[in-house]
Design a protein around this motif. Structure first.
Motif, PDB file in Angstrom:
ATOM      1  N   THR A  36      12.340 -26.448 -16.185  1.00  0.00           N
ATOM      2  CA  THR A  36      13.323 -25.697 -15.772  1.00  0.00           C
ATOM      3  C   THR A  36      13.226 -24.462 -16.912  1.00  0.00           C
ATOM      4  O   THR A  36      13.301 -24.634 -18.060  1.00  0.00           O
ATOM      5  N   ILE A  37      13.515 -23.291 -16.252  1.00  0.00           N
ATOM      6  CA  ILE A  37      13.505 -21.952 -17.426  1.00  0.00           C
ATOM      7  C   ILE A  37      14.871 -22.192 -17.912  1.00  0.00           C
ATOM      8  O   ILE A  37      15.958 -22.445 -17.386  1.00  0.00           O
ATOM      9  N   PRO A  38      14.869 -22.321 -19.103  1.00  0.00           N
ATOM     10  CA  PRO A  38      16.044 -22.324 -19.957  1.00  0.00           C
ATOM     11  C   PRO A  38      17.123 -21.134 -19.802  1.00  0.00           C
ATOM     12  O   PRO A  38      16.732 -20.319 -19.524  1.00  0.00           O
ATOM     13  N   PRO A  39      18.392 -21.553 -19.850  1.00  0.00           N
ATOM     14  CA  PRO A  39      19.512 -20.460 -19.694  1.00  0.00           C
ATOM     15  C   PRO A  39      19.111 -19.476 -20.832  1.00  0.00           C
ATOM     16  O   PRO A  39      19.013 -19.757 -22.088  1.00  0.00           O
ATOM     17  N   LEU A  40      19.372 -18.126 -20.502  1.00  0.00           N
ATOM     18  CA  LEU A  40      19.424 -17.201 -21.393  1.00  0.00           C
ATOM     19  C   LEU A  40      20.577 -17.153 -22.354  1.00  0.00           C
ATOM     20  O   LEU A  40      21.539 -17.100 -21.645  1.00  0.00           O
ATOM     21  N   THR A  41      20.564 -16.791 -23.511  1.00  0.00           N
ATOM     22  CA  THR A  41      21.808 -16.856 -24.276  1.00  0.00           C
ATOM     23  C   THR A  41      22.414 -15.394 -24.554  1.00  0.00           C
ATOM     24  O   THR A  41      23.455 -14.939 -24.975  1.00  0.00           O
ATOM     25  N   HIS A  42      21.539 -14.417 -24.462  1.00  0.00           N
ATOM     26  CA  HIS A  42      21.582 -12.941 -24.178  1.00  0.00           C
ATOM     27  C   HIS A  42      20.939 -12.354 -23.253  1.00  0.00           C
ATOM     28  O   HIS A  42      20.046 -12.773 -22.628  1.00  0.00           O
ATOM     29  N   ASP A  43      21.078 -11.199 -22.956  1.00  0.00           N
ATOM     30  CA  ASP A  43      20.574 -10.348 -21.727  1.00  0.00           C
ATOM     31  C   ASP A  43      20.252 -11.035 -20.560  1.00  0.00           C
ATOM     32  O   ASP A  43      19.375 -11.007 -19.744  1.00  0.00           O
ATOM     33  N   ARG A  44      21.227 -12.192 -20.191  1.00  0.00           N
ATOM     34  CA  ARG A  44      21.385 -12.782 -18.885  1.00  0.00           C
ATOM     35  C   ARG A  44      20.963 -11.956 -17.673  1.00  0.00           C
ATOM     36  O   ARG A  44      20.345 -12.363 -16.925  1.00  0.00           O
ATOM     37  N   LEU A  45      21.520 -10.522 -17.562  1.00  0.00           N
ATOM     38  CA  LEU A  45      21.227  -9.885 -16.393  1.00  0.00           C
ATOM     39  C   LEU A  45      19.770  -9.154 -16.304  1.00  0.00           C
ATOM     40  O   LEU A  45      19.647  -8.401 -15.535  1.00  0.00           O
ATOM     41  N   SER A  46      19.254  -9.111 -17.805  1.00  0.00           N
ATOM     42  CA  SER A  46      18.279  -8.377 -17.876  1.00  0.00           C
ATOM     43  C   SER A  46      16.943  -8.848 -16.949  1.00  0.00           C
ATOM     44  O   SER A  46      16.528  -9.998 -17.397  1.00  0.00           O
ATOM     45  N   ARG A  47      16.140  -8.025 -15.988  1.00  0.00           N
ATOM     46  CA  ARG A  47      15.113  -8.439 -15.268  1.00  0.00           C
ATOM     47  C   ARG A  47      13.920  -8.968 -16.435  1.00  0.00           C
ATOM     48  O   ARG A  47      13.257  -9.912 -16.372  1.00  0.00           O
ATOM     49  N   ASP A  48      13.719  -7.998 -17.447  1.00  0.00           N
ATOM     50  CA  ASP A  48      12.689  -8.341 -18.340  1.00  0.00           C
ATOM     51  C   ASP A  48      13.097  -9.656 -19.190  1.00  0.00           C
ATOM     52  O   ASP A  48      11.923 -10.394 -19.530  1.00  0.00           O
ATOM     53  N   ALA A  49      14.119  -9.917 -19.588  1.00  0.00           N
ATOM     54  CA  ALA A  49      14.456 -11.025 -20.197  1.00  0.00           C
ATOM     55  C   ALA A  49      14.056 -12.384 -19.508  1.00  0.00           C
ATOM     56  O   ALA A  49      13.692 -13.220 -19.679  1.00  0.00           O
ATOM     57  N   GLN A  50      14.554 -12.126 -17.977  1.00  0.00           N
ATOM     58  CA  GLN A  50      14.410 -13.237 -17.146  1.00  0.00           C
ATOM     59  C   GLN A  50      12.768 -13.460 -16.944  1.00  0.00           C
ATOM     60  O   GLN A  50      12.183 -14.631 -16.895  1.00  0.00           O
ATOM     61  N   ILE A  51      11.753 -12.329 -16.812  1.00  0.00           N
ATOM     62  CA  ILE A  51      10.566 -12.428 -16.681  1.00  0.00           C
ATOM     63  C   ILE A  51       9.967 -13.134 -17.719  1.00  0.00           C
ATOM     64  O   ILE A  51       9.070 -13.923 -17.814  1.00  0.00           O
ATOM     65  N   SER A  52      10.530 -12.634 -19.020  1.00  0.00           N
ATOM     66  CA  SER A  52       9.821 -13.212 -20.154  1.00  0.00           C
ATOM     67  C   SER A  52       9.935 -14.692 -20.313  1.00  0.00           C
ATOM     68  O   SER A  52       9.256 -15.361 -20.866  1.00  0.00           O
ATOM     69  N   ALA A  53      11.175 -14.949 -20.132  1.00  0.00           N
ATOM     70  CA  ALA A  53      11.621 -16.484 -19.950  1.00  0.00           C
ATOM     71  C   ALA A  53      10.544 -17.493 -19.013  1.00  0.00           C
ATOM     72  O   ALA A  53       9.873 -18.608 -19.442  1.00  0.00           O
ATOM     73  N   LEU A  54      10.464 -16.872 -18.072  1.00  0.00           N
ATOM     74  CA  LEU A  54       9.447 -17.571 -16.915  1.00  0.00           C
ATOM     75  C   LEU A  54       8.023 -17.558 -17.597  1.00  0.00           C
ATOM     76  O   LEU A  54       7.392 -18.559 -17.562  1.00  0.00           O
ATOM     77  N   ASP A  55       7.571 -16.461 -17.980  1.00  0.00           N
ATOM     78  CA  ASP A  55       6.312 -16.328 -18.783  1.00  0.00           C
ATOM     79  C   ASP A  55       5.992 -17.189 -19.745  1.00  0.00           C
ATOM     80  O   ASP A  55       4.960 -17.706 -19.841  1.00  0.00           O
ATOM     81  N   ASP A  56       7.192 -17.485 -20.735  1.00  0.00           N
ATOM     82  CA  ASP A  56       6.984 -18.340 -21.617  1.00  0.00           C
ATOM     83  C   ASP A  56       6.752 -19.796 -21.358  1.00  0.00           C
ATOM     84  O   ASP A  56       5.938 -20.328 -21.788  1.00  0.00           O
ATOM     85  N   VAL A  57       7.450 -20.021 -20.285  1.00  0.00           N
ATOM     86  CA  VAL A  57       7.192 -21.576 -19.875  1.00  0.00           C
ATOM     87  C   VAL A  57       5.869 -21.607 -19.308  1.00  0.00           C
ATOM     88  O   VAL A  57       5.115 -22.398 -19.435  1.00  0.00           O
ATOM     89  N   LEU A  58       5.509 -20.595 -18.382  1.00  0.00           N
ATOM     90  CA  LEU A  58       4.217 -20.814 -17.606  1.00  0.00           C
ATOM     91  C   LEU A  58       3.170 -20.655 -18.628  1.00  0.00           C
ATOM     92  O   LEU A  58       1.793 -21.273 -18.299  1.00  0.00           O
ATOM     93  N   SER A  59       3.199 -19.850 -19.659  1.00  0.00           N
ATOM     94  CA  SER A  59       2.239 -19.839 -20.808  1.00  0.00           C
ATOM     95  C   SER A  59       1.852 -21.128 -21.557  1.00  0.00           C
ATOM     96  O   SER A  59       0.879 -21.466 -22.133  1.00  0.00           O
ATOM     97  N   ASP A  60       2.825 -22.111 -21.299  1.00  0.00           N
ATOM     98  CA  ASP A  60       2.699 -23.267 -22.151  1.00  0.00           C
ATOM     99  C   ASP A  60       2.357 -24.348 -21.160  1.00  0.00           C
ATOM    100  O   ASP A  60       1.918 -25.617 -21.273  1.00  0.00           O
ATOM    101  N   ILE A  61       1.831 -24.230 -20.002  1.00  0.00           N
ATOM    102  CA  ILE A  61       1.512 -25.097 -18.943  1.00  0.00           C
ATOM    103  C   ILE A  61      -0.199 -24.846 -18.662  1.00  0.00           C
ATOM    104  O   ILE A  61      -0.686 -23.779 -18.616  1.00  0.00           O
ATOM    105  N   SER A  62      -1.006 -25.869 -18.734  1.00  0.00           N
ATOM    106  CA  SER A  62      -2.442 -25.926 -18.211  1.00  0.00           C
ATOM    107  C   SER A  62      -2.437 -26.878 -17.202  1.00  0.00           C
ATOM    108  O   SER A  62      -1.655 -27.711 -16.835  1.00  0.00           O
ATOM    109  N   GLY A  63      -3.022 -26.464 -16.157  1.00  0.00           N
ATOM    110  CA  GLY A  63      -3.199 -27.104 -14.950  1.00  0.00           C
ATOM    111  C   GLY A  63      -2.475 -26.458 -13.687  1.00  0.00           C
ATOM    112  O   GLY A  63      -1.843 -25.556 -13.911  1.00  0.00           O
TER     113      GLY A  63
END
Length: 190
Positions: A36-63
């Motif tokens: 699960t994408i972790p909750p943001l502690t700052h910039d919760r409404l920022s599209r870029d922060a939300q995209i970055s959080a998703l990309d961070d999780v996806l970058s750690d996954i192989s398969g």
């Protein structure tokens, strides 16, 4: 729930983050390989922060990966897909809000959404199979508007009937159909 053994399900909540009785939380608890994408502690409404959080999780996954997004998480996924090309087997996009029109009181205003980068909403086809699950009485988006998004994204549209915003406030807790959609996406049956 039976998925291909190596499939990781990535849960992308809306702007209100992880809610204990939400169908996404219940689904994540049932799947051994869910993140699960972790909750943001700052910039919760920022599209870029939300995209970055998703990309961070996806970058750690192989398969293989299946994304399961709800509400603003759908918009995060659509914006992410426009910028990134990591492999995704499919996405369940449930109850997308209509950010191009004013939302009900208590939700971000059009100005706030624009200032935080959410509008305009991407309308280009997604690079992966997807299912848009839409309510016929969602207070955050008229069905015809969601149908237009599904068409533009190249998604299969699934009309769910009158299920509100498909959240605990609309009477959803567990949503069994989500499991079927995720199974379809993980097995490539879309």
């Amino acid at each position: 729930m039976s998925l291909t053994a190596s499939t990781t399900v990535v849960i992308v909540p809306g702007l209100r983050d992880r809610v204990p009785d939400h169908w996404q939380t219940i689904l994540a608890d049932k799947i051994a390989n869910a993140r699960t994408i972790p909750p943001l502690t700052h910039d919760r409404l920022s599209r870029d922060a939300q995209i970055s959080a998703l990309d961070d999780v996806l970058s750690d996954i192989s398969g293989p990966v299946v994304i399961v997004a709800h509400s603003a998480g759908v918009m995060t996924t659509a914006h992410w897909a426009r910028r990134h090309s990591r492999p995704v087997n499919g996405a369940l996009l449930a109850a997308p809000p209509d950010f191009d029109n004013p939302l009900p009181p208590g939700y971000p205003t059009p100005e706030t959404l624009r200032e935080n980068g959410w509008t305009p909403v991407p309308r280009t086809p997604l690079a992966f199979p997807s299912i848009v699950a839409a309510s016929t009485n969602d207070p955050l988006a008229a069905f015809h508007r969601v149908a237009d998004l599904a068409r533009d994204w190249g998604s299969r549209l699934e009309e769910l009937g009158p299920v509100g915003h498909l959240n605990p406030a609309s009477g959803y807790g567990e949503w069994h159909q989500a499991q079927e959609f995720v199974r379809e996406l993980s097995l490539g049956f879309v």
